[in-house]
Design an enzyme around this catalytic site. Structure first.
Site, PDB file in Angstrom:
ATOM      1  N   TYR A 112     -34.307  10.874 -19.256  1.00  0.00           N
ATOM      2  CA  TYR A 112     -34.331  11.814 -18.124  1.00  0.00           C
ATOM      3  C   TYR A 112     -35.264  11.312 -17.020  1.00  0.00           C
ATOM      4  O   TYR A 112     -34.923  11.356 -15.827  1.00  0.00           O
ATOM      5  CB  TYR A 112     -34.787  13.171 -18.665  1.00  0.00           C
ATOM      6  CG  TYR A 112     -34.726  14.335 -17.696  1.00  0.00           C
ATOM      7  CD1 TYR A 112     -33.514  14.967 -17.415  1.00  0.00           C
ATOM      8  CD2 TYR A 112     -35.881  14.835 -17.107  1.00  0.00           C
ATOM      9  CE1 TYR A 112     -33.461  16.059 -16.564  1.00  0.00           C
ATOM     10  CE2 TYR A 112     -35.839  15.929 -16.257  1.00  0.00           C
ATOM     11  CZ  TYR A 112     -34.625  16.546 -15.987  1.00  0.00           C
ATOM     12  OH  TYR A 112     -34.583  17.631 -15.141  1.00  0.00           O
ATOM     13  N   GLY A 168     -40.762  21.411 -10.306  1.00  0.00           N
ATOM     14  CA  GLY A 168     -41.463  21.516 -11.580  1.00  0.00           C
ATOM     15  C   GLY A 168     -40.607  22.365 -12.506  1.00  0.00           C
ATOM     16  O   GLY A 168     -39.384  22.391 -12.377  1.00  0.00           O
TER      17      GLY A 168
HETATM   18  P1  NDP Z   1     -28.566  24.319 -16.154  1.00  0.00           P
HETATM   19  O1  NDP Z   1     -28.423  23.711 -17.503  1.00  0.00           O
HETATM   20  O2  NDP Z   1     -28.971  25.753 -16.051  1.00  0.00           O
HETATM   21  O3  NDP Z   1     -27.191  24.126 -15.319  1.00  0.00           O
HETATM   22  C1  NDP Z   1     -26.643  22.856 -15.242  1.00  0.00           C
HETATM   23  C2  NDP Z   1     -25.430  22.860 -14.344  1.00  0.00           C
HETATM   24  O4  NDP Z   1     -24.922  21.512 -14.282  1.00  0.00           O
HETATM   25  C3  NDP Z   1     -24.297  23.717 -14.864  1.00  0.00           C
HETATM   26  O5  NDP Z   1     -23.587  24.290 -13.788  1.00  0.00           O
HETATM   27  C4  NDP Z   1     -23.420  22.700 -15.592  1.00  0.00           C
HETATM   28  O6  NDP Z   1     -22.051  23.058 -15.670  1.00  0.00           O
HETATM   29  C5  NDP Z   1     -23.578  21.502 -14.676  1.00  0.00           C
HETATM   30  N1  NDP Z   1     -23.227  20.268 -15.362  1.00  0.00           N
HETATM   31  C6  NDP Z   1     -23.801  19.706 -16.457  1.00  0.00           C
HETATM   32  N2  NDP Z   1     -23.165  18.582 -16.792  1.00  0.00           N
HETATM   33  C7  NDP Z   1     -22.149  18.434 -15.904  1.00  0.00           C
HETATM   34  C8  NDP Z   1     -21.108  17.485 -15.736  1.00  0.00           C
HETATM   35  N3  NDP Z   1     -20.986  16.414 -16.547  1.00  0.00           N
HETATM   36  N4  NDP Z   1     -20.228  17.655 -14.714  1.00  0.00           N
HETATM   37  C9  NDP Z   1     -20.331  18.714 -13.888  1.00  0.00           C
HETATM   38  N5  NDP Z   1     -21.297  19.649 -13.994  1.00  0.00           N
HETATM   39  C10 NDP Z   1     -22.180  19.514 -15.004  1.00  0.00           C
HETATM   40  O7  NDP Z   1     -29.566  23.373 -15.382  1.00  0.00           O
HETATM   41  P2  NDP Z   1     -30.734  23.728 -14.339  1.00  0.00           P
HETATM   42  O8  NDP Z   1     -30.242  24.704 -13.339  1.00  0.00           O
HETATM   43  O9  NDP Z   1     -31.966  24.007 -15.073  1.00  0.00           O
HETATM   44  O10 NDP Z   1     -30.936  22.297 -13.643  1.00  0.00           O
HETATM   45  C11 NDP Z   1     -30.299  21.937 -12.418  1.00  0.00           C
HETATM   46  C12 NDP Z   1     -30.861  20.621 -11.938  1.00  0.00           C
HETATM   47  O11 NDP Z   1     -32.271  20.745 -11.707  1.00  0.00           O
HETATM   48  C13 NDP Z   1     -30.712  19.476 -12.948  1.00  0.00           C
HETATM   49  O12 NDP Z   1     -30.446  18.277 -12.271  1.00  0.00           O
HETATM   50  C14 NDP Z   1     -32.065  19.432 -13.614  1.00  0.00           C
HETATM   51  O13 NDP Z   1     -32.314  18.157 -14.162  1.00  0.00           O
HETATM   52  C15 NDP Z   1     -32.966  19.751 -12.446  1.00  0.00           C
HETATM   53  N6  NDP Z   1     -34.275  20.267 -12.809  1.00  0.00           N
HETATM   54  C16 NDP Z   1     -34.401  21.389 -13.565  1.00  0.00           C
HETATM   55  C17 NDP Z   1     -35.654  21.873 -13.878  1.00  0.00           C
HETATM   56  C18 NDP Z   1     -35.835  23.100 -14.678  1.00  0.00           C
HETATM   57  O14 NDP Z   1     -36.989  23.409 -14.970  1.00  0.00           O
HETATM   58  N7  NDP Z   1     -34.798  23.829 -15.038  1.00  0.00           N
HETATM   59  C19 NDP Z   1     -36.858  21.207 -13.414  1.00  0.00           C
HETATM   60  C20 NDP Z   1     -36.612  20.049 -12.597  1.00  0.00           C
HETATM   61  C21 NDP Z   1     -35.371  19.612 -12.316  1.00  0.00           C
HETATM   62  P3  NDP Z   1     -21.527  24.018 -16.891  1.00  0.00           P
HETATM   63  O15 NDP Z   1     -21.987  25.397 -16.550  1.00  0.00           O
HETATM   64  O16 NDP Z   1     -20.056  23.853 -16.856  1.00  0.00           O
HETATM   65  O17 NDP Z   1     -22.167  23.501 -18.151  1.00  0.00           O
END
Ligand code: NDP
Length: 241
Positions: free
Chosen positions: A147, A178
């Site tokens: 990651y 964060g």
């Molecule tokens: P979630 O797990 O809540 O949501 C992830 C989203 O990405 C979902 O809509 C999911 O679709 C989609 N997704 C995953 N894999 C794929 C794929 N192969 N193709 C298309 N869509 C995909 O994640 P977060 O909201 O927590 O995270 C969002 C972003 O923020 C990410 O990049 C994460 O790394 C980053 N981030 C998050 C943090 C946190 O604390 N949560 C902190 C820092 C960064 P589906 O619903 O269909 O599974």
């Protein structure tokens, strides 16, 4: 006319908040998702935002997804690369499968989407690309070599895109959040959250997804044309670059 924005992973978590914030700011929004039809349909029902199911790790699927959005809603002028996954584990226990899955969904995806919109943005002389990285791409994190590599990778990618787009009205920026209270973080054991994560956040709490979405709306604005190649941190003071 309203600009069209595509948000990957735009139906849940941070992406959901981004999709809603962009809609509220006047954009025509398309929300991509990967497989969770139930969540996507509930999101669509609630927000009226159309959803597009395709795998961001698959280049051809992204080309088809971009074409479908553009046929329905017009040229994509704002791209938010938000979709991401974690497959945590110490390096000495990480198999190739978990390495590749994370690189594919978090880093390859950013190429797959950006490559498929960049020619149109160049031709039209306008574009806003925002990619969601992570504090752990900046500072590293135990159990997250895959990651951290992907999230650091998008920062370098963005700087290069920013240079290439600078004379074409295209900006490319990163947001490095964060810890945000989404399902991704709720997957972390409660004990780890309480004893290891929360005590390290100076503001003393997790971020709300809307606090990240606010950064996106700031960077996508027409008025943000001088901000490019930057990484905006939103981490409650946890890591100061
Ligand atoms: P979630 O797990 O809540 O949501 C992830 C989203 O990405 C979902 O809509 C999911 O679709 C989609 N997704 C995953 N894999 C794929 C794929 N192969 N193709 C298309 N869509 C995909 O994640 P977060 O909201 O927590 O995270 C969002 C972003 O923020 C990410 O990049 C994460 O790394 C980053 N981030 C998050 C943090 C946190 O604390 N949560 C902190 C820092 C960064 P589906 O619903 O269909 O599974």
């Amino acid at each position: 006319m309203a600009r069209t924005a595509l948000v990957t992973g735009g139906t849940r978590g941070i992406g959901e908040a981004i999709s809603i914030a962009l809609k509220d700011a006047g954009y025509t929004v398309a929300a991509n998702y990967g497989g969770n039809d139930e969540a996507a349909n509930a999101f669509k029902e609630k927000t009226g935002i159309p959803v597009y199911k395709f795998d961001v790790g698959d280049f051809e699927a992204c080309a088809a997804g971009v074409a479908a959005v553009e046929a329905d809603l017009g040229p994509i002028e704002v791209l938010v690369n938000n979709a991401g996954i974690t497959r945590d584990g110490m390096l000495h226990k990480t198999g190739l499968e978990n390495w590749q899955a994370v690189i594919r969904t978090n880093l390859d995806s950013v190429f797959n989407l950006t490559r498929n919109v960049i020619e149109g943005m160049r031709a039209r002389g306008f574009g806003r690309i925002v990619t969601i990285s992570s504090i752990n791409g900046q500072q590293g994190q135990m159990g997250q070599t895959n990651y951290a590599a992907a999230k650091a990778g998008v920062i370098g990618f963005t700087k290069a895109v920013a240079l290439e787009g600078a004379f074409k009205g295209i900006t490319a920026n990163v947001i490095a959040p964060g810890y945000v209270g989404t399902e991704m973080v709720r997957a972390v054991p409660e004990e780890v959250l309480k004893t290891q994560i929360l005590p390290r956040i100076p503001v003393g709490r997790l971020a709300e997804p809307e606090e990240v979405a606010r950064c996106v709306v700031f960077l996508t604005a027409d008025e943000a044309g001088f901000i490019t190649g930057s990484t905006l941190t939103a981490n409650g003071g946890q890591y100061m670059v």
